[in-house]
Write an enzyme that holds these catalytic residues in place. Sequence first.
Site, PDB file in Angstrom:
ATOM      1  N   TRP A 156       0.845  -1.203   0.000  1.00 20.79           N
ATOM      2  CA  TRP A 156       0.000   0.000   0.000  1.00 20.79           C
ATOM      3  C   TRP A 156       0.879   1.251   0.000  1.00 20.79           C
ATOM      4  O   TRP A 156       1.452   1.612   1.031  1.00 20.79           O
ATOM      5  CB  TRP A 156      -0.892   0.010   1.241  1.00 20.79           C
ATOM      6  CG  TRP A 156      -1.880  -1.127   1.242  1.00 20.79           C
ATOM      7  CD1 TRP A 156      -3.009  -1.203   0.499  1.00 20.79           C
ATOM      8  CD2 TRP A 156      -1.817  -2.332   2.016  1.00 20.79           C
ATOM      9  NE1 TRP A 156      -3.651  -2.392   0.754  1.00 20.79           N
ATOM     10  CE2 TRP A 156      -2.958  -3.099   1.679  1.00 20.79           C
ATOM     11  CE3 TRP A 156      -0.920  -2.850   2.955  1.00 20.79           C
ATOM     12  CZ2 TRP A 156      -3.224  -4.341   2.238  1.00 20.79           C
ATOM     13  CZ3 TRP A 156      -1.177  -4.083   3.507  1.00 20.79           C
ATOM     14  CH2 TRP A 156      -2.322  -4.821   3.150  1.00 20.79           C
ATOM     15  N   HIS A 176      -6.852   1.488   3.334  1.00 20.78           N
ATOM     16  CA  HIS A 176      -7.928   0.498   3.229  1.00 20.78           C
ATOM     17  C   HIS A 176      -8.889   0.722   4.406  1.00 20.78           C
ATOM     18  O   HIS A 176      -8.603   1.528   5.298  1.00 20.78           O
ATOM     19  CB  HIS A 176      -7.378  -0.948   3.215  1.00 20.78           C
ATOM     20  CG  HIS A 176      -6.410  -1.273   4.332  1.00 20.78           C
ATOM     21  ND1 HIS A 176      -5.878  -2.529   4.517  1.00 20.78           N
ATOM     22  CD2 HIS A 176      -5.872  -0.523   5.331  1.00 20.78           C
ATOM     23  CE1 HIS A 176      -5.076  -2.527   5.555  1.00 20.78           C
ATOM     24  NE2 HIS A 176      -5.050  -1.328   6.067  1.00 20.78           N
ATOM     25  N   ARG A 202      -4.628   5.732  -2.096  1.00 20.36           N
ATOM     26  CA  ARG A 202      -3.318   5.106  -2.334  1.00 20.36           C
ATOM     27  C   ARG A 202      -2.521   5.943  -3.316  1.00 20.36           C
ATOM     28  O   ARG A 202      -3.067   6.398  -4.326  1.00 20.36           O
ATOM     29  CB  ARG A 202      -3.498   3.682  -2.881  1.00 20.36           C
ATOM     30  CG  ARG A 202      -4.128   2.800  -1.830  1.00 20.36           C
ATOM     31  CD  ARG A 202      -4.161   1.353  -2.246  1.00 20.36           C
ATOM     32  NE  ARG A 202      -5.010   0.625  -1.304  1.00 20.36           N
ATOM     33  CZ  ARG A 202      -5.329  -0.638  -1.410  1.00 20.36           C
ATOM     34  NH1 ARG A 202      -4.855  -1.341  -2.427  1.00 20.36           N
ATOM     35  NH2 ARG A 202      -6.097  -1.216  -0.521  1.00 20.36           N
ATOM     36  N   GLN A 216     -14.001   1.379  -0.457  1.00 20.45           N
ATOM     37  CA  GLN A 216     -14.011  -0.023  -0.037  1.00 20.45           C
ATOM     38  C   GLN A 216     -15.172  -0.243   0.915  1.00 20.45           C
ATOM     39  O   GLN A 216     -15.689   0.693   1.531  1.00 20.45           O
ATOM     40  CB  GLN A 216     -12.708  -0.380   0.691  1.00 20.45           C
ATOM     41  CG  GLN A 216     -11.517  -0.578  -0.239  1.00 20.45           C
ATOM     42  CD  GLN A 216     -10.316  -1.183   0.475  1.00 20.45           C
ATOM     43  OE1 GLN A 216     -10.214  -1.143   1.697  1.00 20.45           O
ATOM     44  NE2 GLN A 216      -9.404  -1.737  -0.304  1.00 20.45           N
ATOM     45  N   VAL A 259      -4.775 -11.625   8.163  1.00 19.62           N
ATOM     46  CA  VAL A 259      -5.661 -12.805   8.105  1.00 19.62           C
ATOM     47  C   VAL A 259      -4.832 -14.062   7.916  1.00 19.62           C
ATOM     48  O   VAL A 259      -3.710 -14.027   7.410  1.00 19.62           O
ATOM     49  CB  VAL A 259      -6.697 -12.690   6.950  1.00 19.62           C
ATOM     50  CG1 VAL A 259      -7.760 -11.663   7.259  1.00 19.62           C
ATOM     51  CG2 VAL A 259      -6.022 -12.419   5.631  1.00 19.62           C
ATOM     52  N   ALA A 313     -12.909 -11.674   7.819  1.00 20.07           N
ATOM     53  CA  ALA A 313     -12.964 -10.270   7.396  1.00 20.07           C
ATOM     54  C   ALA A 313     -12.812 -10.233   5.890  1.00 20.07           C
ATOM     55  O   ALA A 313     -12.232 -11.148   5.294  1.00 20.07           O
ATOM     56  CB  ALA A 313     -11.840  -9.473   8.059  1.00 20.07           C
TER      57      ALA A 313
HETATM   58  C1  FA5 Z   1      -7.051  -4.646   1.019  1.00 22.53           C
HETATM   59  O1  FA5 Z   1      -7.196  -3.429   0.919  1.00 22.53           O
HETATM   60  C2  FA5 Z   1      -7.365  -5.389   2.269  1.00 22.53           C
HETATM   61  N1  FA5 Z   1      -7.598  -4.460   3.333  1.00 22.53           N
HETATM   62  C3  FA5 Z   1      -8.564  -6.287   2.037  1.00 22.53           C
HETATM   63  C4  FA5 Z   1      -8.811  -7.274   3.135  1.00 22.53           C
HETATM   64  C5  FA5 Z   1      -9.699  -6.945   4.128  1.00 22.53           C
HETATM   65  C6  FA5 Z   1      -8.156  -8.486   3.157  1.00 22.53           C
HETATM   66  C7  FA5 Z   1      -9.952  -7.852   5.153  1.00 22.53           C
HETATM   67  C8  FA5 Z   1      -8.396  -9.380   4.171  1.00 22.53           C
HETATM   68  C9  FA5 Z   1      -9.296  -9.079   5.154  1.00 22.53           C
HETATM   69  P1  FA5 Z   1      -6.458  -4.910  -1.479  1.00 22.53           P
HETATM   70  O2  FA5 Z   1      -5.350  -3.965  -1.495  1.00 22.53           O
HETATM   71  O3  FA5 Z   1      -6.328  -6.130  -2.323  1.00 22.53           O
HETATM   72  O4  FA5 Z   1      -6.777  -5.416  -0.015  1.00 22.53           O
HETATM   73  O5  FA5 Z   1      -7.796  -4.146  -1.890  1.00 22.53           O
HETATM   74  C10 FA5 Z   1      -9.063  -4.727  -1.780  1.00 22.53           C
HETATM   75  C11 FA5 Z   1      -9.911  -4.441  -3.031  1.00 22.53           C
HETATM   76  O6  FA5 Z   1      -9.910  -3.046  -3.287  1.00 22.53           O
HETATM   77  C12 FA5 Z   1      -9.334  -5.063  -4.290  1.00 22.53           C
HETATM   78  O7  FA5 Z   1      -9.803  -6.369  -4.435  1.00 22.53           O
HETATM   79  C13 FA5 Z   1      -9.891  -4.183  -5.364  1.00 22.53           C
HETATM   80  O8  FA5 Z   1     -11.231  -4.540  -5.655  1.00 22.53           O
HETATM   81  C14 FA5 Z   1      -9.926  -2.834  -4.696  1.00 22.53           C
HETATM   82  N2  FA5 Z   1      -8.777  -2.014  -5.053  1.00 22.53           N
HETATM   83  C15 FA5 Z   1      -7.506  -2.123  -4.629  1.00 22.53           C
HETATM   84  N3  FA5 Z   1      -6.734  -1.166  -5.118  1.00 22.53           N
HETATM   85  C16 FA5 Z   1      -7.537  -0.396  -5.881  1.00 22.53           C
HETATM   86  C17 FA5 Z   1      -7.359   0.788  -6.647  1.00 22.53           C
HETATM   87  N4  FA5 Z   1      -6.181   1.413  -6.713  1.00 22.53           N
HETATM   88  N5  FA5 Z   1      -8.408   1.327  -7.310  1.00 22.53           N
HETATM   89  C18 FA5 Z   1      -9.628   0.734  -7.204  1.00 22.53           C
HETATM   90  N6  FA5 Z   1      -9.886  -0.370  -6.504  1.00 22.53           N
HETATM   91  C19 FA5 Z   1      -8.855  -0.938  -5.843  1.00 22.53           C
END
Ligand code: FA5
Length: 345
Positions: A156, A176, A202, A216, A259, A313
């Site tokens: 991140w 997040h 981000r 999110q 997790v 989660a």
């Molecule tokens: C997370 O942010 C973790 N906090 C998710 C999580 C929560 C995991 C609880 C386990 C338990 P990640 O970076 O993969 O994970 O982002 C989650 C979702 O946000 C992705 O699957 C995607 O759908 C969305 N996402 C991520 N980055 C971006 C972005 N730059 N623009 C739009 N959507 C995004």
Amino acid sequence: MLEELQELKADATSALEKTTNLRELDEWRVQYLGRKGHLTSILRRLGSMSFEERRAVGAAANEVKFELEEALRAREGSLKERELAESLERTSIDVTLPGYPVALGRLHPVTRAIKEICEIFASMGFQVVEGPEVEWDYYNFEALNIPQDHPARDMWDTFWIDTPEDEHQLMLLRTHTSPMQIRLMEQTRPPVRAVVPGKVYRYEATDATHESMFHQIEGLAVDQGITLGDLKGTLFEFARRLFGSDRKVRFRCDYFPFVEPGVEMAIDCWICRGAGCRLCGHSGWIEILGAGMVHPEVLRRVNYDPDIYTGFAFGLGVERIPMLRYGIDDIRLFFGNDLRFLRQF
Ligand code: FA5
């Protein structure tokens, strides 16, 4: 003198008829009935007349005065009426003309998706809560098993905020919604079942599926006896209700420090239907969320005994849901403020 009075009356009456507005009428009043007017000057001369003459001229003068005052009042009434009619004509409103259209707003497609997703989880017994977008390093990273210098921080890229000098913690725009897992568990005892919608940030290069500000929805369920089966069942049901049962859903192992085990859930690509295209990076799948069983270390940190309680989660990217729904091939359209795009929803 009596003749003079008759002449004055005739003269005044014809002048009165020529007045066309209230200002001219007032000038007429001053000229004929005012203190220095014609009638007053005749009356002033009464004193130099004989008693008989004075009686006759006085009576006639009073009569003329009375008649002229009557005529003045009548003229005033008709001029006022005329002025009112003219002003109504000038400012009149044609009630039969069509009105100006009222520009009615509508909800942004992302707001609508958030409402819809939250309603689905609410119907499964999840509470809806919100949390701060400006967050402490502790909640965003540290308490989620991501200490300083842990390589997982590279997942991140972060916008840091200048922190007051006497403050020993670091402040940032949350990357997040997962910090709300900690805040929720700190504030309550199991069973916990909540979803948290909100903005996240981000510092990253944007492309068709990545924005630097997006939304999110975090989900958290902690209780005795919760298993990975509950996680999969809940998310399958969610996907079925949102997209219908003909959509393909894929779970794969993934890594998130908070997790264990961790998974990602993907839906078959909405543009190529799984064949592979630019949007899905030619994989046929679009990842919509990360998830997993809450790590025992995280539970311990909030004083939940991991031998008694377990939980799952998930963190879902909201923009990808309307993209999937409406076949939108670029996430940047959502916040580009182009009304031609937004008016379609
Ligand atoms: C997370 O942010 C973790 N906090 C998710 C999580 C929560 C995991 C609880 C386990 C338990 P990640 O970076 O993969 O994970 O982002 C989650 C979702 O946000 C992705 O699957 C995607 O759908 C969305 N996402 C991520 N980055 C971006 C972005 N730059 N623009 C739009 N959507 C995004």
